[in-house]
Enzyme design. Structure first.
Site, PDB file in Angstrom:
ATOM      1  N   ARG A   8     -13.687-120.577 -37.251  1.00  0.00           N
ATOM      2  CA  ARG A   8     -12.673-119.804 -36.547  1.00  0.00           C
ATOM      3  C   ARG A   8     -13.245-118.893 -35.467  1.00  0.00           C
ATOM      4  O   ARG A   8     -12.680-118.780 -34.382  1.00  0.00           O
ATOM      5  CB  ARG A   8     -11.902-118.949 -37.567  1.00  0.00           C
ATOM      6  CG  ARG A   8     -11.080-119.820 -38.461  1.00  0.00           C
ATOM      7  CD  ARG A   8     -10.395-119.051 -39.559  1.00  0.00           C
ATOM      8  NE  ARG A   8      -9.507-119.966 -40.265  1.00  0.00           N
ATOM      9  CZ  ARG A   8      -8.812-119.640 -41.338  1.00  0.00           C
ATOM     10  NH1 ARG A   8      -8.897-118.425 -41.833  1.00  0.00           N
ATOM     11  NH2 ARG A   8      -8.036-120.520 -41.913  1.00  0.00           N
TER      12      ARG A   8
ATOM     13  N   LEU B 127      -2.700-113.015 -54.930  1.00  0.00           N
ATOM     14  CA  LEU B 127      -3.465-113.964 -55.742  1.00  0.00           C
ATOM     15  C   LEU B 127      -4.469-113.268 -56.641  1.00  0.00           C
ATOM     16  O   LEU B 127      -4.565-113.563 -57.833  1.00  0.00           O
ATOM     17  CB  LEU B 127      -4.180-114.968 -54.832  1.00  0.00           C
ATOM     18  CG  LEU B 127      -3.259-115.983 -54.148  1.00  0.00           C
ATOM     19  CD1 LEU B 127      -4.079-116.938 -53.284  1.00  0.00           C
ATOM     20  CD2 LEU B 127      -2.470-116.789 -55.179  1.00  0.00           C
TER      21      LEU B 127
END
Lengths: 637, 261
Positions: A330, A43
């Site tokens: 997370r 990306l």
């Protein structure tokens, strides 16, 4: 040395606008005089390459895969955050900024994060214009979902393959520039050295992975967009080829390495099943929107899950964090899964797993709705484990997923080497000590589409030096060194394969520099890694020759670098006498087992400087100043 | 997970693997035996075991392409027992697990075979022709910046879903390997359909289909004769409908084009 991040003055909301006005511009006719090398086509790399080529620069892009479209961004599942507030649920640039700084446990640079939140809205517009098929509502407008660490729905998604769709968008923009002749693409080509002339980054030396040909490329600026180094753990959710080589060799040429020990362990991965295992597969965090995480209340309860009555189950995330429930960040979710397993309440044959249960969601929304949202993930789970998650809960366990650390960069994303930039996961910049879900894609595209095109122009406008021929002695010297290293590796002809060394290193890193760390273990690991590295250079076994497609050479070079990086990670973890985000030092925790930061002594970025092959890295600091977000104990209760 | 499957007994298998030094030399099938293969291993992990064994015996490991090992990057590409990506429907080689095979099986593994894909080595082939087809028009011509707000382009959900189905192509080349004409039409049609369905892609739909098809032919891929092996073997379920749509796009472009003769 105190590092200057070159953060523009002024109120945080105005810094980027002001900076964009102040950067020097290269006039359109002059842009074609400048060459830019971009290593990595994910990306960050593909978006930067396309955008810089659109502006008129000459761009060369390198990737080790056989096509730019296969960079590991492709594997991201869940989504991309953007402060669009399309859901009218109270989101804003400021809230995304705030959530990201808090989620990173106050170890990220405020100014960068604010800019990231600002440009997030442009990313979605750009991707839609390219034809990226985001999920939509029946009215034809874009759909959103929520992700860990946020109480708003700001995540845009494309079924379970957001990464692939965003990368195909960037890849299509890149293809358009290749067709125009503004980008030259070099697939199956690995960067093996950074070349410096007069203290500036002026090119790279590469190896072609089919022919073994060693080649030099010169440019006025070099961008490393080569992703993260999670494969230092051997088992991770990264692709098999993901590696640290480009950034590590830049580190050895003088680029500082920021917060190497900040690693993200993702809570929802398919557990390890055997010795032969080559990688771990992530189950998207989006599953935590509807899946409930639990273990039996009793230790060693070996009943099948459906035989365990409701009252004997511990939905530990919902119990401990009622406000965020299963959607805590997370690091928190991972650590709690580990705690449950350490207490002997883990499930499955290894006891190293917890349940992620969709029974309630299926009861509430129906099988169809659940399968519409998560069908492909359920299928993937079934394929790998041979079990049907519609019938019994998934078993999940944390796995290495992302590295927040990376090359240190200033506000312009330039490393400590003039003319060398790092973008996406390869830099350390925006996620502090823990990255929130759906923020990696955002950062990669922000860096590539909207930040680098401005900041590289600023550098090029200020005399980056003349064009340099690859006959320059600096290139020749670098080529010679690269060849010598490969010959050395081939000549050892020892008894242990590269994979064996890699597995040993990975296990050391996981056991002593993984989800929980302590000083004693880290010191032990440091000595072990040194010994392992010494053995590697004495006893590794490769096959064949350089002038060939030789995958043992590729692996050996990467693992040699991991063996050095591993030690630096341990050094960094050992020096940071606090817990923050994914860096959990057992000596520093609250009575509730939460990470206990030490803002007085450690509110800084640790930027390590290479000092030579047999000497300890030198610590440099960039103090972190929090002018907008108040430093508090992170609470998701 | 080990121990959770009814069939977790390790297997012994015979592999017949295509070995070829490089594009200029002839290749041949070479027989190897692998032992103690767990049914929970992926097909590529079984190859890891083989390669480690070969290396320890001082023999050359088998070159093969792979990267993400979770079925999305499209890099893995083995032709297994005469089928692209092997016997399991809708599955890439990396997601194929050994529980699909039986103890004592003989498995034949070859590279993708097509005129447009040369063999680099062993099981690794050159698929750059697919990239060049994309470069011929697989994009919407917008520069970074200066685009409308995302929600200013509403798209009916059924259309968006159909475009998405086409966009899931992972460019692995299984369709080419499965086709007896070695045609890349399914791959090409997926991109053409995706962009032709979406309002953003409609502007360039005529030149796109013409240019991409011209590149497809120039690369040496064969023509489509509507056999459907491509769609049957596609690991991500790209539908043959896309080829019908490609044909419609092409005919309408040819009939009305003011761009290309």
């Amino acid at each position: 040395m105190i590092l200057d991040a070159k953060i523009p003055d002024g109120p945080i909301a105005e810094k980027w606008e002001k900076h964009k006005f102040n950067v020097k511009l290269v006039n359109p006719a002059n842009k074609r005089k400048y060459d830019i090398i971009i290593v990595g086509s994910g990306l960050a790399g593909a978006s930067a390459a396309a955008t810089l080529a659109e502006l008129g620069y000459n761009v060369k892009v390198f990737c080790f895969q056989d096509s730019a479209r296969r960079a590991h961004s492709i594997a991201a599942q869940g989504g991309i955050n953007a402060a669009k507030n399309y859901q009218n649920d109270g989101d804003s640039v400021y809230r995304l900024f705030y959530d990201t700084v808090k989620g990173g446990d106050y170890r990220a640079r405020e100014a960068n994060v604010y800019r990231l939140a600002q440009v997030s809205v442009n990313i979605i517009d750009q991707c839609v214009a390219q034809g990226v098929p985001f999920a939509r509502e029946y009215g034809g407008l874009l759909a959103n979902r929520s992700f860990g660490g946020a109480q708003v729905s700001r995540t845009f998604y494309a079924r379970g393959q957001t990464g692939q769709q965003l990368l195909l968008g960037a890849y299509s923009a890149l293809n358009r520039q290749i067709a125009y002749g503004k980008v030259q693409m070099f697939p199956r080509t690995e960067m093996l050295d950074l070349v410096m002339v007069d203290g500036k980054a002026r090119g790279i030396v590469t190896r072609h992975l089919v022919t073994g040909h060693i080649e030099s490329h010169s440019a006025h600026a070099v961008v490393l967009a080569t992703g993260g180094y999670g494969n230092v753990f051997y088992l991770s959710t990264n692709a098999m080829g993901s590696n640290t080589t480009a950034i590590w060799r830049a580190y050895k040429k003088g680029a500082f390495f920021g917060n190497p020990c900040f690693t993200q362990i993702h809570p929802t991965c398919i557990p390890v099943s055997g010795e032969y295992q080559s990688k771990l597969t992530l189950m998207s965090e989006s599953l935590r929107n509807d899946g409930r995480v639990w273990v039996p209340k009793a230790k060693g309860d070996k009943r099948v899950p459906r035989d365990i009555p409701e009252a004997e189950r511990d939905y530990f995330l919902e119990r401990k964090y009622p406000a965020f429930g299963n959607l805590v960040p997370r690091d928190v979710a991972s650590r709690n899964a580990k705690l449950a397993c350490d207490e002997g309440r883990g499930v499955g044959s290894t006891g190293l797993a917890v349940y992620l249960d969709f029974a309630d969601a299926i009861k509430r929304d129906g099988l169809d709705k659940v399968s519409q949202k998560y069908g492909n993930l359920f299928e993937m789970y079934a394929k790998i484990t041979g079990e049907d998650p519609y019938q019994s809960p998934m078993r999940i366990y944390p796995a290495v997923h992302y590295t927040m650390g990376g090359l240190w960069v200033d506000y312009n994303l330039m490393t400590t080497i003039p003319g060398l930039y790092a973008a996406g996961e390869a830099n350390f910049s925006d996620h502090g000590a823990n990255r929130l879900g759906a923020s990696a894609l955002m950062q990669g595209l922000a860096d590539g589409y909207f930040v680098l095109p401005y900041t590289i122009g600023d550098y090029l406008a200020q005399n980056p030096g003349p064009k340099i021929s690859t006959d320059h002695p600096a290139f020749k010297e670098s080529e010679t060194n690269v060849r010598a290293t490969i010959q050395k590796l081939l000549s050892i002809n020892g008894t242990k394969t590269v994979d064996e060394f890699h597995k040993e290193l990975g296990l050391l890193m996981w056991d002593y520099c993984g989800m929980a760390r302590n000083a004693e273990g880290l010191q032990f690991a440091k000595d072990k890694i040194k010994a392992l590295r010494e053995e590697f250079w004495r006893n590794v076994k490769l096959y064949g020759e350089n002038e060939d497609m030789n995958q043992t050479i590729e692996k050996a070079g990467r693992v040699a670098d991991f063996l050095e990086l591993g030690e630096l990670m341990v050094t960094d973890a050992l020096h940071r006498n606090e817990s923050c985000g994914g860096h959990f030092r057992e000596e520093y925790q609250t009575p509730e087992n939460e990470a206990l930061r030490d803002d007085t002594n450690f509110a800084y970025v640790a930027a390590w400087e290479y000092t030579g092959p047999n000497s300890e890295a030198r610590l440099n600091k960039e103090p972190l100043e929090f002018e907008n977000v108040k430093l508090t104990q992170r609470s998701y209760k | 997970m080990a121990g959770n499957n009814p069939n977790s007994t390790p297997m012994n298998l015979t592999l017949k693997v295509w070995r070829q030094k490089n594009a200029k030399t002839q290749g041949q099938l070479v027989t190897y035996n692998v032992k103690e293969i767990s049914p929970d291993m992926s097909f590529l992990e079984m190859f890891d075991v083989l390669n480690e064994d070969l290396l320890r015996q001082g023999q050359e490991p088998v070159a093969f392409d792979h990267d993400c090992r979770e079925g999305i990057c499209g890099m893995c590409s083995m032709y297994i027992n005469g089928r692209a990506h092997g016997p399991e429907k809708g599955t890439t080689t990396c997601q194929l697990h050994m529980r699909k095979f039986k103890d004592g099986d003989t498995i034949v593994v070859e590279p993708w075979r097509a005129n447009a894909f040369t063999v680099h080595k062993d099981l690794s082939t050159d698929r750059s022709a697919l990239d060049r087809i994309q470069q011929a028009g697989g994009y919407v011509s917008v520069n970074t910046g200066g685009v409308p707000d995302a929600n200013e382009i509403p798209i009916p959900k059924p259309i968006a879903d159909k475009a998405f189905d086409a966009a899931t192509c992972i460019q692995c080349g299984a369709c080419v390997a499965a086709c007896k004409n070695a045609s890349a039409m399914l791959f090409l049609s997926a991109k053409v359909s995706q962009l032709a369905l979406l309002p953003q892609g409609k502007v360039e739909r005529k030149t796109r289909v013409e240019n991409m098809l011209a590149q497809h032919d120039a690369e040496g891929f064969g023509s489509c004769t509507n056999i459907g092996a491509c769609a049957a073997e596609c690991p991500v379920g790209i539908s043959l409908d896309n080829i019908a749509m490609l044909n419609r796009e092409y005919i309408s472009a040819k009939a009305t084009s003011d761009n290309i003769g």
